[in-house]
Each structure stands twice: as C-alpha cells, then as structure tokens.
Design an enzyme around this catalytic site. Structure first.
Site, PDB file in Angstrom:
ATOM      1  N   GLU A 152      14.094  19.313  60.962  1.00 18.87           N
ATOM      2  CA  GLU A 152      14.283  18.166  61.877  1.00 18.87           C
ATOM      3  C   GLU A 152      13.697  18.411  63.351  1.00 18.87           C
ATOM      4  O   GLU A 152      13.005  17.442  63.740  1.00 18.87           O
ATOM      5  CB  GLU A 152      15.092  17.755  62.595  1.00 18.87           C
ATOM      6  CG  GLU A 152      15.801  16.277  62.452  1.00 18.87           C
ATOM      7  CD  GLU A 152      16.976  15.510  62.379  1.00 18.87           C
ATOM      8  OE1 GLU A 152      17.600  15.243  60.969  1.00 18.87           O
ATOM      9  OE2 GLU A 152      17.779  15.801  62.531  1.00 18.87           O
ATOM     10  N   GLU A 206      10.155  17.792  63.279  1.00 25.36           N
ATOM     11  CA  GLU A 206       9.645  16.776  63.375  1.00 25.36           C
ATOM     12  C   GLU A 206       9.876  16.270  64.890  1.00 25.36           C
ATOM     13  O   GLU A 206       8.994  15.502  65.130  1.00 25.36           O
ATOM     14  CB  GLU A 206      10.493  15.485  62.113  1.00 25.36           C
ATOM     15  CG  GLU A 206       9.897  14.108  62.417  1.00 25.36           C
ATOM     16  CD  GLU A 206      11.219  13.199  61.122  1.00 25.36           C
ATOM     17  OE1 GLU A 206      12.407  14.117  60.932  1.00 25.36           O
ATOM     18  OE2 GLU A 206      10.842  12.140  60.836  1.00 25.36           O
ATOM     19  N   CYS A 230      21.504  12.719  59.277  1.00 27.08           N
ATOM     20  CA  CYS A 230      22.305  13.856  58.504  1.00 27.08           C
ATOM     21  C   CYS A 230      23.540  12.963  57.778  1.00 27.08           C
ATOM     22  O   CYS A 230      24.565  13.136  56.824  1.00 27.08           O
ATOM     23  CB  CYS A 230      23.043  14.672  58.756  1.00 27.08           C
ATOM     24  SG  CYS A 230      21.776  15.795  59.872  1.00 27.08           S
ATOM     25  N   SER A 233      15.161  10.227  61.653  1.00 27.03           N
ATOM     26  CA  SER A 233      14.324  10.891  61.401  1.00 27.03           C
ATOM     27  C   SER A 233      14.636  11.274  59.745  1.00 27.03           C
ATOM     28  O   SER A 233      15.053  10.363  59.557  1.00 27.03           O
ATOM     29  CB  SER A 233      15.064  11.988  61.489  1.00 27.03           C
ATOM     30  OG  SER A 233      14.957  13.401  60.598  1.00 27.03           O
ATOM     31  N   LYS A 261      28.851   9.808  51.158  1.00 25.94           N
ATOM     32  CA  LYS A 261      27.847  10.897  50.779  1.00 25.94           C
ATOM     33  C   LYS A 261      27.907  10.284  48.652  1.00 25.94           C
ATOM     34  O   LYS A 261      27.018  10.470  48.404  1.00 25.94           O
ATOM     35  CB  LYS A 261      28.026  12.002  50.951  1.00 25.94           C
ATOM     36  CG  LYS A 261      28.532  12.999  51.914  1.00 25.94           C
ATOM     37  CD  LYS A 261      26.736  13.502  52.092  1.00 25.94           C
ATOM     38  CE  LYS A 261      26.411  13.845  53.695  1.00 25.94           C
ATOM     39  NZ  LYS A 261      25.095  13.841  53.931  1.00 25.94           N
ATOM     40  N   GLU A 310      25.276   7.608  49.028  1.00 24.75           N
ATOM     41  CA  GLU A 310      23.802   8.495  49.411  1.00 24.75           C
ATOM     42  C   GLU A 310      23.817   9.020  47.734  1.00 24.75           C
ATOM     43  O   GLU A 310      22.272   8.825  47.395  1.00 24.75           O
ATOM     44  CB  GLU A 310      24.050   9.472  50.065  1.00 24.75           C
ATOM     45  CG  GLU A 310      22.933   9.720  50.777  1.00 24.75           C
ATOM     46  CD  GLU A 310      23.054  11.268  51.272  1.00 24.75           C
ATOM     47  OE1 GLU A 310      23.850  12.077  51.776  1.00 24.75           O
ATOM     48  OE2 GLU A 310      22.505  11.331  52.664  1.00 24.75           O
ATOM     49  N   GLU A 343      16.356   6.588  45.637  1.00 20.20           N
ATOM     50  CA  GLU A 343      15.298   7.371  46.279  1.00 20.20           C
ATOM     51  C   GLU A 343      15.542   8.544  46.250  1.00 20.20           C
ATOM     52  O   GLU A 343      15.097   9.739  45.971  1.00 20.20           O
ATOM     53  CB  GLU A 343      15.163   6.715  47.072  1.00 20.20           C
ATOM     54  CG  GLU A 343      16.308   6.984  48.615  1.00 20.20           C
ATOM     55  CD  GLU A 343      16.585   5.683  49.179  1.00 20.20           C
ATOM     56  OE1 GLU A 343      16.864   5.088  47.991  1.00 20.20           O
ATOM     57  OE2 GLU A 343      17.435   5.257  49.644  1.00 20.20           O
ATOM     58  N   CYS A 352      31.307  15.176  60.901  1.00 22.82           N
ATOM     59  CA  CYS A 352      31.809  15.691  59.798  1.00 22.82           C
ATOM     60  C   CYS A 352      33.527  15.859  59.478  1.00 22.82           C
ATOM     61  O   CYS A 352      34.326  15.525  58.862  1.00 22.82           O
ATOM     62  CB  CYS A 352      31.389  15.980  59.011  1.00 22.82           C
ATOM     63  SG  CYS A 352      28.869  15.222  59.334  1.00 22.82           S
TER      64      CYS A 352
END
Lengths: 596, 154
Positions: free
Chosen positions: A283, A286, A310, A330, A369, A372, A377, A526
């Site tokens: 990142e 990036e 994240c 990102s 999560k 996710e 994908e 988190c």
C-alpha cells in the site's frame, strides 16, 4: 463553571453536574439501577422502562436513564412500588421474548436473562406472545444472524447503525404489537446496505443479533487427519481475547493466545500481523506510485486521496454509498485476505504441502471478515483463500469447550514462516495504526531517515477523536523520490462510519486536500470491532488501545520493511511490491452496490 | 402514474431537502399516485440523505403512507366497535357486491381499493367511511350504493 445539582438517592445526598440523569446520580451514590435500552455509546431512548425509579411526591415512576437530575429530588431506587413495577416490566418483556435460554447462543451472556435471574422471575403471569407471531430467523448474511423472536425492541442496534455508523440498514418498522426492527421493505440482511460491521451485535442485550459461528466446522477440520489447518490471528485479538477468559480489559495475552491455538490442535499458528507488514509494503508503494503519477507525470486520472482498504465493513460501505469514489480505494486486499492467498501458494510451496489439503482459518475482531472471506473474488490461490473466520468471541468459546485453563498457560511464539511481524503491524488494530505504520515506512523509503517522532511514536494520528488530521513535511529526499522534496503529505484518519461518511462527503465535494486517508469501520478501529468481547464502551476501547501501543513498544522490529520474513518473501516469491505476483495474489477490485 | 424522479424532485423543491420534509414528501406522493413504491423511497433516500430503511420504517408506521398498490379511489370503512354495532358489516357487503372485490383488494381496472380503517373520528355518525379524503357518515346500504355508483360514473 458547571452548575451542580443536589439530590438524594435512597436518602443519601449526592451532587451531580447539571445535565446528569437520575441514573448517573444513582451510580454516583453507589446504587445499581438495571438498564436494557441504555448504552454509554448511544443517545438516550428510555423505551425499555426497567430503570424506573420513584420520585417522592411524583405520581408516576420515572425512567431514570431519561430524566435529568433536578435540585432537591428525592429518589427511591428500590421502593415497594419500584420493585413491583420493575418485575412486571421484566415479565412483560419476557412475554414477548422467545425464552429458550438453554438453546440460545447468548445463554449466560444475555442481559435480559441476567435481569430475570436477579428478579427471580418464576412462572410468568403474562401470556407467552411469541407463538402468535410468525417469526423466522434471518440467516441470509454470512456475518450476522437476526432472530426477531428474541428481540425486545430496545433499539440499541438501530441507534448504533444510525448514530455510530450512519448506515441505518436496520430501522424500526410498523407499530404497536407489530413493531419490529427491520430493513428496507423487510429484505434479508444480505440484500441491504448492512456493512456486516457487527456493531449491532456487540450492543444487542439479548440473542436477537449474534454472529454466524463456524466453531463446529473449524473443530471438524482440526480433527480431520488429512487436513493441514493453519490459523492466523489479527492484531486486535491478542489485546482483547483475555476479556472473555477472566482477564481485565487492556491485558495483553499474545503468548497465551498462541499456546491455546497450539493446544486446540492447529497445525501451524501464524500471524495476520505478517501480512499487515506486507500490506504496508504494497500500500505504501501504491501511494508513492499514485503520488508520482499525479505530481511528476501530471496524470489527471490518478485518484487521490488514496484510502486504505483493510476494513471490510468500510469497503462495503463505500461500495453502497460512494461508488463514484471506488477508484480512490487502495487495491490492496486486507491483511486477512493477503494471508489467505499466500497460505495456499507461498506457504504451501515452502512447506511442501498440497494446497488442496490446507484449511485456512482466521481469528478476527470482526464479523465483516466473514463476509469478506466469502466474496467471490477472494479465490486467487485457486481455492477459497480463507476457509473459516472466527471472531475473538468464538475463539474464547472454543478454548472453553476444549477445557483449556487459559489463565495458567505459558507464553509461546508464533510459528514460521508467516509468523514474524513488527510493532507497525500490531498497531493496525487501533485507529490511526495503519497510517502510522505506513508513514514509518514510506518516510524512510523516501528520505532514507527515520520519521522525526520520538521513539517512532507518531502521536498526532493516535487517539479517539472521530476524524484526525496530520501532515508530515518531506525533506531530504533520496534521489529516486526527489519530486517529493518539500511536499507536505496530508493525511486524515476516520474511525466509525459516521466519521468516514463526513470525510468522504468532503472528498466528494472537492473540499479535502488529503493525500492519504485511513478508514476503519468500527469505533476505535479493529480493537472496537464487532467480533470483540462484549460489552464495549469508550473506557474499554481506551484500555485496549493502550495495550496495542504497549505491544508495539515491546516488539524487536517496529517498521514493516525491517521484518526479516517480509524481506524473504519478496526475495523468494513476490519479487517486488506491486510486481506481477503481487497483483495476482494481493490486490483486488470492488463492486458498485445498491444504495439501500 | 407520474414518473418517480420528477414527482420526488418537485415535492422536494416544494418542501425543502431537510429531514423534516420526509412526511410532506411522502404524503405528496400518496396524493398523486395513491401509494408509495420502493423506487419512490430510494429516490427520496438519495435526495434527502435518509436511509431507505428508515423511510420504510416511517411508511410502515403510518397507515395512510401506503406502500401497497392502491386504486384511484381508496375506500376506508370505519371498523370501530360503534361502527360494528351500527351495521358496518352490511356496508362492507354492499361495497363488495358492487365492486366485486373483498376487503384489502383493488379492482382490476385500478379504480377502487376497499380497506377497513380504525376509528376515523365519526363515532356519533356511524357507520362511516372515507373515500380518499372525503368523509361519508350515517351510511345505509342504499346510501352507500348511491355514493359508490356516483364514483363509478366518474
């Protein structure tokens, strides 16, 4: 000066600041008044009525959470009238609540059950109304299970979703006996704007909103001799797991966490912190690449500011609410998903294990999560990259089921490979942590020097303010990054989606000149995640935050690029940040979604 | 039916784009189209920056903010206990026979919907009914037939 109010609670004089409620005053006088709809993170609702108290001279009982203390009040918190009314209220709530407590996932952790116990509610005099309603359990979401038959309509979830997250996927629908907490046209939770953040779960007093659990599936994988089960643990788990296992909030249990996972039978105990460090490499590169394209190449199509990626709750939020800004996010996968993709490729190769035999489990402070890991994908390894996601709470339950005496465990270290990490990775668990970790590394890449903050602690990006802003002036650039000389890197950090929404509005309206924005869906980051031990409050989140930074200070390496295993993975497998292999395994794309 | 986007934008222009405008906007849609669709709600949600879930919560709270398909004329017969004592059942039967629909239904030509309503405030003159916003009281089967037929001719 604040005006002070004098009143009496059960004949004991007490003084509180103007604006304090009767409930606050009672607390100050050391009397506990039971509450259900009240929550320190939320606005007053005053709808459950269990906190009623008697005001001497007044005809009606008062909801102590909703009534301000007034001069000269005489309050009785446990008079005959109060006790009778309170027991009645609890019984009425129970008459609308499916009381199959022994079969309930929240058994032993339910505030309504606690009250029923405290007031020794026996045979209820009221008719059980549950069979008269056509309840069904909503299992559509991979993260959240919603069971209206357990709902007491306290609306903590509704207030959480609206006030803290500005999502309002769930709201109060209908009225009277038909009132319920529902979605847009009663659609399943999976088909609405719900970000799966789970903040509703950690505020639900009953079993109406709980996580979808994968405990049995994970035990089955462990018991299967053909499977090699790897487990990764997120940064914020190690500073909160103890709360469900007889430790106080803010106690770090990293070593015991590792030992307990080994005792549970996981074949390899690894660390999401490793891929948090990897995220910084990818990142950070990036961001610097985007800056170069914008500042040097004059590329007008480069989306800036860049935001972090994240937090899967945040990702789903922007997909629903600001799809026009998706190119600002990102492309890096979250550390969990980077880990998953590498577990069945890099790790499998290095350890010479057939990736089809690997079961990849993650322990997360997060319910989003779970969603996710199920995104279509997230299969770049050729398999489902992360097979099962367990919350901190589910792991605590597994440890209890296995009869492990957590408190007496010795400390152990993570296995290798993909188990070594840095202090920069562990602070991913706190709001501002990703930003701090990124600056520690990016500044050094660009200038060849450490960030100019004492002990590497970039304090301006820390803390509980909803939106934090900071800037770092870049001076003394090395040759490759000369174009950044003198640039003032402007950053913002938002936690809680209400704050994310405000920052995004500013970006959308062209009123924000940031280069980089860190966004975490949950308050505090988190560590305040929807998969963390219950209860939550600002005080608890502050204690967890202190623990995270303590953990950082105690790590031998504190900058992601100094992690020896990170150097190794680039040498042996990935090549370079943003290289071909990285693109294949560590980066992703996003999907525009409906606004409801 | 008037296009969702046009009608919502017109109503928002009239009532303002703050949170407080929600109910007037919803009422305006009912006035024009007799009921509120999911597209209406999504359009309002985007314009007023209120979640679609919250708007659904509001429409589901108020009976008159109907989200089910309704005809041009919505007939609401009062079902209060006094109305029942004064012969509400006869009135319902009369309307059902003329329009050939049951309570809760809409005629195939989308002209009439027949509903029951809680007390509409005319207990001294039951049985009573509303047709859209017009009140009819002290109904008899004959009087009811006459009223409905006048709407049929419309």
């Amino acid at each position: 000066m604040t005006k002070m109010i004098n009143l009496k609670i059960n004949d004991i004089p007490v003084t509180v600041e103007e604006g304090a409620t009767i409930l606050d005053a009672a607390k100050k006088a050391n009397f506990k008044v039971p509450t259900l709809c009240n929550h320190s993170d939320l606005c007053v609702a005053g709808n459950c009525r269990v906190c009623v108290v008697e005001q001497v001279g007044a005809r009606n009982l008062q909801a102590s959470c909703a009534v301000p203390a007034a001069e000269g009040m005489e309050i009785l918190t446990s008079s005959a009238k109060v006790r009778r009314a309170r027991k009645n209220i609890i019984e009425l709530l129970l008459s609308e609540h499916r009381t199959d407590c022994t079969k309930c996932y929240k058994n032993g952790k339910c505030e309504l059950q606690d009250l029923a116990t405290e007031y020794a509610v026996g045979d209820n005099i009221y008719i059980d109304l549950v069979p008269f309603n056509d309840y069904s359990v909503d299992l559509s979401s991979p993260s959240i299970m919603k069971d209206d038959s357990k709902c007491i309509r306290c609306q903590r979830c509704v207030r959480t979703c609206a006030e803290m997250q500005q999502v309002a996927a769930i709201a109060v629908a209908n009225k009277g006996s038909e009132q319920k907490i529902s979605t847009f046209f009663d659609k399943p939770m999976a088909n609405v704007v719900c970000t799966n953040c789970g903040q509703c779960i950690i505020r639900c007093p009953t079993g109406a909103l709980v996580e979808r659990n994968s405990i049995d599936e994970v035990f089955d994988a462990i018991y299967d001799p053909d499977k090699h089960v790897v487990v990764q643990t997120a940064p914020a788990v190690r500073i909160a797991l103890g709360e469900d296992l007889d430790f106080e909030p803010g106690e770090r249990v990293t070593g015991k966490l590792v030992t307990s996972l080994k005792l549970l039978g996981f074949d390899s105990v690894l660390d999401t912190d490793f891929t948090a460090d990897l995220t910084i490499m990818e990142e950070g590169t990036e961001l610097l690449t985007r800056l170069k394209k914008a500042l040097v190449d004059g590329d007008k199509d480069v989306a800036l500011p860049m935001t972090t990626s994240c937090s899967p709750g945040w990702i789903k939020f922007i997909e629903h609410k600001f799809p026009q800004l998706l190119s600002n996010v990102s492309t890096c996968k979250s550390p969990q998903q980077m880990f998953g993709a590498l577990a069945k490729t890099y790790y499998a190769q290095k350890r010479n294990i057939d990736p089809s035999k690997i079961v990849s489990v993650s322990i997360m402070p997060c319910t989003a999560k779970k969603y996710e890991a199920n995104r279509p994908e997230m299969r770049d390894s050729g398999y489902k990259d992360v097979d099962y996601v367990l919350t901190t709470r589910e792991l605590a339950r597994m440890i209890k089921q296995a009869g492990i005496d957590f408190k007496s465990l010795e400390d152990n270290n993570y296995d290798s490979i993909m188990g070594v990490s840095t202090g920069a990775a562990v602070i991913f668990g706190a709001t501002g942590g990703v930003m701090e970790a990124a600056i520690r590394t990016a500044y050094e890449i660009v200038t060849g020097k450490e960030v100019p903050f004492k002990n590497l602690n970039i304090t301006p990006v820390r803390g509980m303010e909803g939106v934090k802003e900071a800037s770092v002036k870049i001076e003394g650039c090395v040759e490759d990054w000369k174009f950044l000389e003198g640039v003032e890197l402007k950053v913002a950090i938002a936690h809680g989606l209400v704050n994310a929404n405000n920052v995004l509005q500013a970006v959308k309206n062209g009123k924000a000149d940031y280069h980089f924005i860190e966004i975490m869906a949950c308050p505090g980051g988190c560590l305040g995640g929807g998969g963390q031990p219950i209860p939550t409050s600002l005080e608890i989140r502050n204690k967890r935050t202190a623990a995270i930074y303590e953990e950082d200070m105690n790590m031998p390496f504190r900058k992601s690029h100094e992690n020896p295993e990170i150097k190794l993975i680039y040498e042996d497998f990935l090549g370079e940040p943003l290289g071909h292999k990285s693109h294949e395994l560590l980066h992703t794309h996003y999907t525009e979604r409906e606004a409801y | 039916m008037i296009q969702t986007k046009t009608i919502v934008q017109e109503l928002v222009k009239k009532h303002g784009n703050n949170r407080e405008s929600l109910i007037p906007v919803l009422q305006g849609i009912v006035e024009k189209n007799n009921y509120i669709t999911d597209e209406d709600i999504i359009e309002i949600a985007n314009t007023l920056d209120i979640s679609a879930g919250e708007i659904y919560g509001t429409t589901s709270f108020y009976t008159f903010l109907d989200t089910e398909k309704r005809g041009k004329y919505v007939i609401r017969v009062c079902k209060s206990i006094i109305a029942v004592m004064k012969g509400k059942a006869e009135i319902i039967k009369t309307i059902e026979n003329i329009l050939n629909i049951k309570v809760g239904e809409t005629t195939p030509d989308n002209k009439f919907s027949l509903l029951e309503a809680n007390d509409i405030g005319w207990s001294d003159k039951e049985p009573s009914m509303l047709i859209n916003e017009k009140v009819y009281t002290e109904l008899t089967p004959e009087k009811t037939t006459e009223i409905i037929e006048s709407y049929l001719r419309d």
